[in-house]
Design a protein around this motif. Structure first.
Motif, mmCIF file in Angstrom:
data_model
loop_
_atom_site.group_PDB
_atom_site.id
_atom_site.type_symbol
_atom_site.label_atom_id
_atom_site.label_comp_id
_atom_site.label_asym_id
_atom_site.label_seq_id
_atom_site.Cartn_x
_atom_site.Cartn_y
_atom_site.Cartn_z
ATOM 1 N N SER A 74 -28.859 35.434 -5.504
ATOM 2 C CA SER A 74 -29.049 35.478 -4.057
ATOM 3 C C SER A 74 -28.857 36.898 -3.538
ATOM 4 C CB SER A 74 -28.036 34.552 -3.376
ATOM 5 O OG SER A 74 -26.724 35.065 -3.581
ATOM 6 N N GLU A 75 -29.157 37.095 -2.281
ATOM 7 C CA GLU A 75 -28.937 38.408 -1.652
ATOM 8 C C GLU A 75 -27.455 38.767 -1.654
ATOM 9 O OE1 GLU A 75 -31.225 40.701 -0.809
ATOM 10 O OE2 GLU A 75 -32.651 39.280 -1.682
ATOM 11 N N LYS A 78 -26.557 39.963 -5.158
ATOM 12 C CA LYS A 78 -27.088 41.310 -5.402
ATOM 13 C C LYS A 78 -26.280 42.370 -4.666
ATOM 14 C CE LYS A 78 -31.736 39.619 -6.267
ATOM 15 N NZ LYS A 78 -33.088 39.488 -5.755
#
Length: 109
Positions: A74-75, A78
């Motif tokens: 997922s963001e 990251k």
């Protein structure tokens, strides 16, 4: 029958071996735990090992399938990895392994 089929399924381990800059292992551990907490589907467990007296470590993350790790990037995950990157002496060495044997203690209640 389904229990037998589940028994035959193998897990996969994502293994990362690396060294952190001196004194940064505690910060890296905190970020590792945050990153792992974002995992959902297919995640089977994680371990962070530290070589005593050093800033060297091994991360082992267990998955039901190799592809499920990609699904969990997922963001938020990251962003945490980006925050961790500057703590490494050099990028970690990473590999996937199939778990062929799993031996644990038997809990007899």
């Amino acid at each position: 029958m389904s229990e037998f089929v589940d028994f035959l399924k193998h897990k996969y381990a994502y293994v990362a071996m690396g060294e952190f800059k001196p004194g940064t292992f505690p910060e890296a551990q905190k970020l590792y735990e945050q990153a792992v907490s974002t995992y959902t589907k297919g995640f089977k467990g994680a371990y962070l090992l530290q070589k005593p007296g050093t800033d060297e470590g091994i991360a082992v993350i267990m998955w039901d399938e190799i592809g499920t790790m990609q699904d969990n990037m997922s963001e938020a995950y990251k962003a945490i990895l980006d925050e961790m990157a500057h703590l490494f002496v050099k990028p970690p060495v990473t590999s996937f392994y199939e778990v062929n044997s799993e031996i644990g203690t038997i809990n007899s209640n």
